[in-house]
Motif scaffolding. Structure first.
Motif, PDB file in Angstrom:
ATOM      1  N   GLY A 137      17.128  19.280  62.071  1.00  0.00           N
ATOM      2  CA  GLY A 137      16.543  19.211  63.411  1.00  0.00           C
ATOM      3  C   GLY A 137      15.032  19.259  63.458  1.00  0.00           C
ATOM      4  N   SER A 138      14.366  19.013  62.325  1.00  0.00           N
ATOM      5  CA  SER A 138      12.902  19.116  62.284  1.00  0.00           C
ATOM      6  C   SER A 138      12.246  17.831  61.802  1.00  0.00           C
ATOM      7  N   CYS A 139      10.965  17.695  62.166  1.00  0.00           N
ATOM      8  CA  CYS A 139      10.115  16.605  61.714  1.00  0.00           C
ATOM      9  C   CYS A 139       9.017  17.202  60.835  1.00  0.00           C
ATOM     10  N   TYR A 140       8.683  16.513  59.746  1.00  0.00           N
ATOM     11  CA  TYR A 140       7.696  17.014  58.781  1.00  0.00           C
ATOM     12  C   TYR A 140       6.601  15.984  58.551  1.00  0.00           C
ATOM     13  N   ILE A 145       9.786  27.556  55.807  1.00  0.00           N
ATOM     14  CA  ILE A 145      10.921  27.169  54.968  1.00  0.00           C
ATOM     15  C   ILE A 145      11.970  28.271  55.016  1.00  0.00           C
ATOM     16  N   THR A 146      13.144  27.943  55.543  1.00  0.00           N
ATOM     17  CA  THR A 146      14.163  28.972  55.769  1.00  0.00           C
ATOM     18  C   THR A 146      15.424  28.792  54.932  1.00  0.00           C
ATOM     19  N   GLU A 149      16.175  23.051  52.693  1.00  0.00           N
ATOM     20  CA  GLU A 149      14.883  22.614  53.225  1.00  0.00           C
ATOM     21  C   GLU A 149      13.839  22.555  52.106  1.00  0.00           C
ATOM     22  N   GLN A 150      13.843  23.543  51.222  1.00  0.00           N
ATOM     23  CA  GLN A 150      12.933  23.555  50.075  1.00  0.00           C
ATOM     24  C   GLN A 150      13.151  22.308  49.216  1.00  0.00           C
ATOM     25  N   GLU A 151      14.416  21.982  48.937  1.00  0.00           N
ATOM     26  CA  GLU A 151      14.735  20.794  48.138  1.00  0.00           C
ATOM     27  C   GLU A 151      14.259  19.510  48.814  1.00  0.00           C
ATOM     28  N   PHE A 152      14.486  19.412  50.126  1.00  0.00           N
ATOM     29  CA  PHE A 152      14.048  18.238  50.873  1.00  0.00           C
ATOM     30  C   PHE A 152      12.534  18.051  50.729  1.00  0.00           C
TER      31      PHE A 152
END
Length: 184
Positions: free
Chosen positions: A60-63, A89-90, A94-97
């Protein structure tokens, strides 16, 4: 592409934005071009998640991964100015992405993330999400003792899942900004 009627282009379809209030989000006010992808199973009303053009979506996030460098405070300010914040980073996913997004052949780059040391040994996420030491991805021997290095960078490509390093706030690095994706 968003036009003055608050619409966004999703490939060949143009759909109106659905707002929970009459005010568009800070992120929506900053960008006019959006990229959308299907986010939910077919047959539901709100089936698109949108990020500003050039940003990358995960869940659900944009980076936004910057190409320029700034110090820690400037990086945080830059993200805020775009209606976002330095990344929080939760999860391991997400860390892998983010590791995958930041990989550039034979180029080692540091990206500021939204983790700061408020006091010696007291780490805090920029959005006040509780810091969980067991869900942190520090390099071996990090964070360094003392309070001189109170900003955090993700070092890419590290070749390992644990790639966070604490740095001095005046050091100039890239940054990763994060904002909630807009659902239409």
């Amino acid at each position: 592409m968003m036009n003055d009627q608050g619409r966004v282009s999703t490939g060949s379809a143009v759909v109106p934005f659905c707002h929970s209030s009459d005010q568009p989000s800070a992120l929506q006010q900053q960008f006019s071009e959006w990229e959308c992808g299907s986010a939910v199973p077919q047959g539901t009303d709100r089936g698109w998640m949108c990020c500003p053009k050039g940003w990358r979506r995960f869940q659900g996030s944009c980076y936004f991964l910057s190409t320029d460098i700034m110090n820690c405070a400037e990086s945080a300010e830059n993200c805020t100015g775009m209606g976002s914040q330095l990344v929080v980073i939760t999860s391991s996913a997400e860390q892998e992405f983010l590791i995958e997004q930041g990989t550039q052949p034979s180029k080692e780059i540091n990206f500021y993330i939204g983790l700061f040391e408020d006091d010696v040994g007291q780490w805090q996420w920029v959005d006040k999400t509780p810091y969980n030491g067991t869900a942190a991805f520090w390099r071996k021997g990090e964070p360094s003792p003392g309070h001189a290095e109170n900003c955090t960078v993700m070092h890419l490509p590290e070749g390992t899942h644990n790639n966070w390093n604490d740095v001095r706030p005046y050091e100039r690095h890239h940054r990763i900004c994060e904002a909630a994706a807009v659902t239409v």
